[in-house]
Design a protein around this motif. Sequence first.
Motif, mmCIF file in Angstrom:
data_model
loop_
_atom_site.group_PDB
_atom_site.id
_atom_site.type_symbol
_atom_site.label_atom_id
_atom_site.label_comp_id
_atom_site.label_asym_id
_atom_site.label_seq_id
_atom_site.Cartn_x
_atom_site.Cartn_y
_atom_site.Cartn_z
ATOM 1 N N UNK A 200 61.475 10.674 -13.537
ATOM 2 C CA UNK A 200 60.619 9.508 -13.704
ATOM 3 C C UNK A 200 61.471 8.246 -13.568
ATOM 4 N N UNK A 201 60.976 7.292 -12.791
ATOM 5 C CA UNK A 201 61.699 6.041 -12.581
ATOM 6 C C UNK A 201 62.513 6.009 -11.294
ATOM 7 N N UNK A 202 62.683 7.141 -10.619
ATOM 8 C CA UNK A 202 63.405 7.167 -9.345
ATOM 9 C C UNK A 202 62.617 6.401 -8.288
ATOM 10 N N UNK A 203 63.310 5.602 -7.492
ATOM 11 C CA UNK A 203 62.679 4.929 -6.349
ATOM 12 C C UNK A 203 62.881 5.843 -5.154
ATOM 13 N N UNK A 204 61.786 6.161 -4.454
ATOM 14 C CA UNK A 204 61.837 7.129 -3.369
ATOM 15 C C UNK A 204 61.135 6.611 -2.124
ATOM 16 N N UNK A 205 61.339 7.342 -1.020
ATOM 17 C CA UNK A 205 60.618 7.130 0.229
ATOM 18 C C UNK A 205 60.027 8.477 0.621
ATOM 19 N N UNK A 206 58.731 8.487 0.963
ATOM 20 C CA UNK A 206 58.086 9.729 1.380
ATOM 21 C C UNK A 206 58.327 9.962 2.868
ATOM 22 N N UNK A 207 57.952 11.148 3.345
ATOM 23 C CA UNK A 207 58.110 11.446 4.765
ATOM 24 C C UNK A 207 57.196 10.580 5.626
ATOM 25 N N UNK A 208 56.174 10.006 5.022
ATOM 26 C CA UNK A 208 55.278 9.096 5.733
ATOM 27 C C UNK A 208 55.745 7.651 5.711
ATOM 28 N N UNK A 209 56.852 7.372 5.005
ATOM 29 C CA UNK A 209 57.406 6.025 4.964
ATOM 30 C C UNK A 209 56.940 5.184 3.790
ATOM 31 N N UNK A 210 56.203 5.762 2.850
ATOM 32 C CA UNK A 210 55.731 5.021 1.683
ATOM 33 C C UNK A 210 56.871 4.879 0.673
ATOM 34 N N UNK A 211 57.103 3.657 0.227
ATOM 35 C CA UNK A 211 58.116 3.371 -0.789
ATOM 36 C C UNK A 211 57.416 3.272 -2.133
ATOM 37 N N UNK A 212 58.001 3.891 -3.149
ATOM 38 C CA UNK A 212 57.389 3.828 -4.464
ATOM 39 C C UNK A 212 58.336 4.302 -5.548
ATOM 40 N N UNK A 213 57.859 4.230 -6.783
ATOM 41 C CA UNK A 213 58.614 4.653 -7.953
ATOM 42 C C UNK A 213 57.889 5.835 -8.582
ATOM 43 N N UNK A 214 58.652 6.852 -8.972
ATOM 44 C CA UNK A 214 58.059 8.028 -9.592
ATOM 45 C C UNK A 214 57.529 7.628 -10.960
ATOM 46 N N UNK A 215 56.228 7.819 -11.148
ATOM 47 C CA UNK A 215 55.576 7.458 -12.407
ATOM 48 C C UNK A 215 55.429 8.674 -13.316
ATOM 49 N N UNK A 216 55.110 9.828 -12.728
ATOM 50 C CA UNK A 216 54.937 11.064 -13.495
ATOM 51 C C UNK A 216 55.261 12.245 -12.591
ATOM 52 N N UNK A 217 55.681 13.347 -13.219
ATOM 53 C CA UNK A 217 56.062 14.558 -12.481
ATOM 54 C C UNK A 217 55.318 15.764 -13.013
ATOM 55 N N UNK A 218 55.027 16.680 -12.118
ATOM 56 C CA UNK A 218 54.453 17.971 -12.457
ATOM 57 C C UNK A 218 55.260 19.010 -11.676
ATOM 58 N N UNK A 219 54.901 20.281 -11.785
ATOM 59 C CA UNK A 219 55.646 21.320 -11.074
ATOM 60 C C UNK A 219 55.754 21.048 -9.586
ATOM 61 N N UNK A 220 54.618 20.879 -8.930
ATOM 62 C CA UNK A 220 54.628 20.717 -7.486
ATOM 63 C C UNK A 220 54.216 19.354 -7.004
ATOM 64 N N UNK A 221 53.828 18.472 -7.922
ATOM 65 C CA UNK A 221 53.351 17.154 -7.513
ATOM 66 C C UNK A 221 54.065 16.054 -8.289
ATOM 67 N N UNK A 222 53.883 14.835 -7.801
ATOM 68 C CA UNK A 222 54.392 13.664 -8.507
ATOM 69 C C UNK A 222 53.429 12.514 -8.278
ATOM 70 N N UNK A 223 53.423 11.592 -9.215
ATOM 71 C CA UNK A 223 52.587 10.395 -9.108
ATOM 72 C C UNK A 223 53.516 9.235 -8.807
ATOM 73 N N UNK A 224 53.223 8.537 -7.706
ATOM 74 C CA UNK A 224 54.021 7.377 -7.312
ATOM 75 C C UNK A 224 53.285 6.101 -7.671
ATOM 76 N N UNK A 225 54.048 5.140 -8.156
ATOM 77 C CA UNK A 225 53.502 3.805 -8.388
ATOM 78 C C UNK A 225 54.057 2.916 -7.287
ATOM 79 N N UNK A 226 53.166 2.294 -6.541
ATOM 80 C CA UNK A 226 53.592 1.447 -5.432
ATOM 81 C C UNK A 226 53.531 -0.017 -5.842
ATOM 82 N N UNK A 227 53.879 -0.891 -4.946
ATOM 83 C CA UNK A 227 54.091 -2.311 -5.195
ATOM 84 C C UNK A 227 53.024 -2.973 -6.068
#
Length: 88
Positions: free
Chosen positions: A42-69
């Motif tokens: 949680x809190x990591x700044x990432x880039x998706x394979x589609x080019x979306x920039x965001x911050x990890x808001x929550x994590x699950x086993x196979x998914x994550x919730x990104x918070x964008x700008x």
Amino acid sequence: MEGIVGSILPIVLFILLFWLILIRPQQKRQKQVREMQTNLQKGDRIITIGGLHGTVHALDEGTLVLEVHDGTKLTYDRSAVREVVQSS
């Protein structure tokens, strides 16, 4: 007997060379990507394979919730993460 060894040896060497040049580096890269996706926090700044920039808001086993700008939250599969820009 020598004819068989002489004709099989180049094929074996070709397969070995193919494995060393193409397959092995790809396996190493896949392992690094899996480790990066597993170690997301949680809190990591990432880039998706589609080019979306965001911050990890929550994590699950196979998914994550990104918070964008603008505060929008989007759910993605972990496998959609291309790289971690800044670790928390």
